[in-house]
Design a protein around this motif. Structure first.
Motif, PDB file in Angstrom:
ATOM      1  N   TRP A  72       0.809  -1.209   0.000  1.00 14.65           N
ATOM      2  CA  TRP A  72       0.000   0.000   0.000  1.00 14.65           C
ATOM      3  C   TRP A  72       0.848   1.268   0.000  1.00 14.65           C
ATOM      4  O   TRP A  72       0.369   2.331  -0.409  1.00 14.65           O
ATOM      5  CB  TRP A  72      -0.932   0.023   1.217  1.00 14.65           C
ATOM      6  CG  TRP A  72      -2.105  -0.888   1.095  1.00 14.65           C
ATOM      7  CD1 TRP A  72      -2.276  -2.111   1.671  1.00 14.65           C
ATOM      8  CD2 TRP A  72      -3.287  -0.649   0.331  1.00 14.65           C
ATOM      9  NE1 TRP A  72      -3.482  -2.655   1.321  1.00 14.65           N
ATOM     10  CE2 TRP A  72      -4.134  -1.769   0.500  1.00 14.65           C
ATOM     11  CE3 TRP A  72      -3.734   0.401  -0.483  1.00 14.65           C
ATOM     12  CZ2 TRP A  72      -5.381  -1.875  -0.114  1.00 14.65           C
ATOM     13  CZ3 TRP A  72      -4.974   0.314  -1.087  1.00 14.65           C
ATOM     14  CH2 TRP A  72      -5.779  -0.820  -0.899  1.00 14.65           C
ATOM     15  N   VAL A  73       2.088   1.176   0.453  1.00 17.16           N
ATOM     16  CA  VAL A  73       2.913   2.380   0.612  1.00 17.16           C
ATOM     17  C   VAL A  73       3.105   3.115  -0.719  1.00 17.16           C
ATOM     18  O   VAL A  73       2.797   4.316  -0.822  1.00 17.16           O
ATOM     19  CB  VAL A  73       4.258   2.040   1.277  1.00 17.16           C
ATOM     20  CG1 VAL A  73       5.142   3.287   1.362  1.00 17.16           C
ATOM     21  CG2 VAL A  73       4.041   1.441   2.662  1.00 17.16           C
ATOM     22  N   ILE A  77       1.543   6.869  -1.883  1.00 10.75           N
ATOM     23  CA  ILE A  77       2.494   7.972  -2.050  1.00 10.75           C
ATOM     24  C   ILE A  77       2.619   8.444  -3.503  1.00 10.75           C
ATOM     25  O   ILE A  77       2.848   9.625  -3.769  1.00 10.75           O
ATOM     26  CB  ILE A  77       3.878   7.565  -1.495  1.00 10.75           C
ATOM     27  CG1 ILE A  77       3.797   7.459   0.035  1.00 10.75           C
ATOM     28  CG2 ILE A  77       4.959   8.563  -1.900  1.00 10.75           C
ATOM     29  CD1 ILE A  77       5.097   7.054   0.691  1.00 10.75           C
ATOM     30  N   MET A  78       2.435   7.541  -4.465  1.00 12.91           N
ATOM     31  CA  MET A  78       2.688   7.893  -5.859  1.00 12.91           C
ATOM     32  C   MET A  78       1.799   9.009  -6.420  1.00 12.91           C
ATOM     33  O   MET A  78       2.231   9.723  -7.330  1.00 12.91           O
ATOM     34  CB  MET A  78       2.603   6.643  -6.738  1.00 12.91           C
ATOM     35  CG  MET A  78       3.817   5.723  -6.616  1.00 12.91           C
ATOM     36  SD  MET A  78       5.384   6.567  -6.923  1.00 12.91           S
ATOM     37  CE  MET A  78       5.200   6.968  -8.675  1.00 12.91           C
ATOM     38  N   LEU A  83       2.112  14.475  -8.847  1.00 15.47           N
ATOM     39  CA  LEU A  83       1.849  15.912  -8.820  1.00 15.47           C
ATOM     40  C   LEU A  83       3.151  16.707  -8.824  1.00 15.47           C
ATOM     41  O   LEU A  83       3.272  17.725  -9.517  1.00 15.47           O
ATOM     42  CB  LEU A  83       1.011  16.274  -7.593  1.00 15.47           C
ATOM     43  CG  LEU A  83       0.661  17.762  -7.430  1.00 15.47           C
ATOM     44  CD1 LEU A  83      -0.095  18.278  -8.649  1.00 15.47           C
ATOM     45  CD2 LEU A  83      -0.153  17.987  -6.154  1.00 15.47           C
ATOM     46  N   LEU A  84       4.136  16.250  -8.070  1.00 14.09           N
ATOM     47  CA  LEU A  84       5.432  16.930  -8.054  1.00 14.09           C
ATOM     48  C   LEU A  84       6.092  16.873  -9.428  1.00 14.09           C
ATOM     49  O   LEU A  84       6.695  17.855  -9.882  1.00 14.09           O
ATOM     50  CB  LEU A  84       6.340  16.297  -6.994  1.00 14.09           C
ATOM     51  CG  LEU A  84       5.936  16.524  -5.533  1.00 14.09           C
ATOM     52  CD1 LEU A  84       6.846  15.724  -4.604  1.00 14.09           C
ATOM     53  CD2 LEU A  84       5.977  17.995  -5.170  1.00 14.09           C
ATOM     54  N   LEU A  85       5.989  15.726 -10.104  1.00 15.77           N
ATOM     55  CA  LEU A  85       6.586  15.588 -11.432  1.00 15.77           C
ATOM     56  C   LEU A  85       5.902  16.504 -12.445  1.00 15.77           C
ATOM     57  O   LEU A  85       6.572  17.184 -13.235  1.00 15.77           O
ATOM     58  CB  LEU A  85       6.487  14.130 -11.899  1.00 15.77           C
ATOM     59  CG  LEU A  85       7.405  13.137 -11.214  1.00 15.77           C
ATOM     60  CD1 LEU A  85       7.100  11.729 -11.700  1.00 15.77           C
ATOM     61  CD2 LEU A  85       8.870  13.477 -11.458  1.00 15.77           C
ATOM     62  N   VAL A  86       4.571  16.522 -12.444  1.00 16.59           N
ATOM     63  CA  VAL A  86       3.835  17.387 -13.366  1.00 16.59           C
ATOM     64  C   VAL A  86       4.183  18.853 -13.103  1.00 16.59           C
ATOM     65  O   VAL A  86       4.403  19.634 -14.044  1.00 16.59           O
ATOM     66  CB  VAL A  86       2.318  17.143 -13.224  1.00 16.59           C
ATOM     67  CG1 VAL A  86       1.527  18.220 -13.969  1.00 16.59           C
ATOM     68  CG2 VAL A  86       1.954  15.762 -13.743  1.00 16.59           C
ATOM     69  N   ALA A 127      11.498   6.697  -4.192  1.00 17.20           N
ATOM     70  CA  ALA A 127      12.467   5.714  -3.716  1.00 17.20           C
ATOM     71  C   ALA A 127      12.047   5.128  -2.369  1.00 17.20           C
ATOM     72  O   ALA A 127      12.056   3.903  -2.179  1.00 17.20           O
ATOM     73  CB  ALA A 127      13.854   6.361  -3.604  1.00 17.20           C
ATOM     74  N   VAL A 128      11.677   5.988  -1.425  1.00 20.48           N
ATOM     75  CA  VAL A 128      11.278   5.513  -0.092  1.00 20.48           C
ATOM     76  C   VAL A 128      10.031   4.640  -0.187  1.00 20.48           C
ATOM     77  O   VAL A 128       9.923   3.601   0.478  1.00 20.48           O
ATOM     78  CB  VAL A 128      11.046   6.701   0.853  1.00 20.48           C
ATOM     79  CG1 VAL A 128      10.402   6.245   2.151  1.00 20.48           C
ATOM     80  CG2 VAL A 128      12.371   7.407   1.148  1.00 20.48           C
TER      81      VAL A 128
END
Length: 227
Positions: A72-73, A77-78, A83-86, A127-128
């Protein structure tokens, strides 16, 4: 495993050497900013592909089992990573290689109110998130590498940008943002600028997230959905 270690070493060297002041200034003078950024990005993507191929083919030992909850992690988180990538590609950001950095307005920081290091934190969160369900040695090497780079990178990037901008301009532009996500909001130096982020970016990020979910098993060979 040797191929993975070698490709990781080349990847690190490629990103560390141009960060050295005299080397970076020489490359910028020789190529210009546009060519430098384009070539740097293209080689980075190529090296990332090589690292990924080496990772897939690496022999690996299990360090911890994959408990069901760990699946689930990354699922949770993805969306934030998307959103950060866009936003990295569309938000004016003078603290990064962001587009139209000169258009950044400290009074309306958009997603820069969350953090001034969008791409770096996207990489670190990715990564985390993937370390939790992947407890084998190859995964720890790969995702651990990117996690360390992501959390150390902002320190050197802030130092470089502060030298370039000068102290007064640095203080003016950094007033509504922080390196650590949401720290400026917690400190009361700014408000989360949801209007500046905009529903368009959020919608595109959700579409990217859905695409990642649908393509994950086809490309990576593992379903992203918890079972």
């Amino acid at each position: 495993m040797i191929d993975l270690l070698l490709t990781i070493g080349v990847f690190i060297a490629f990103h560390l050497i141009p960060a050295i002041g005299p080397v970076r200034r020489f490359l910028l003078r020789a190529m210009g900013l546009r060519m430098y950024v384009g070539l740097y990005s293209a080689v980075s993507v190529g090296l990332l592909i090589l690292v990924s191929v080496a990772y897939v083919n690496a022999d690996s030992d299990i360090l911890w089992p994959q408990w069901p909850w760990t699946r689930w992690v990354p699922v949770v988180i993805m969306p934030f990573v998307s959103l950060l990538l866009v936003s990295t590609l569309s938000e004016p950001n003078p603290f990064s290689v962001g587009v139209k950095a000169s258009y950044f307005d400290p009074a309306h920081p958009g997603i820069v109110s969350v953090t001034r290091h969008l791409l770096i934190w996207a990489l670190g969160l990715w990564a985390v998130a993937h370390l939790a369900p992947n407890g084998d040695t190859a995964s720890v090497l790969l995702f651990g590498l990117f996690a360390v780079l992501a959390f150390v990178g902002p320190l050197s990037l802030d130092l470089k940008k502060r030298r370039e901008m000068g102290d007064d301009e640095w203080r003016r532009l950094t007033a509504p943002t922080s390196s650590a996500p949401l720290w400026a909001v917690i400190q009361g130096r700014t408000r989360l600028d949801l209007r500046g982020i905009g529903w368009a970016r959020i919608s595109i990020a959700l579409l990217l997230y859905m695409l990642i979910l649908l393509a994950h098993e086809v490309v990576i060979g593992v379903s992203p959905f918890p079972v």
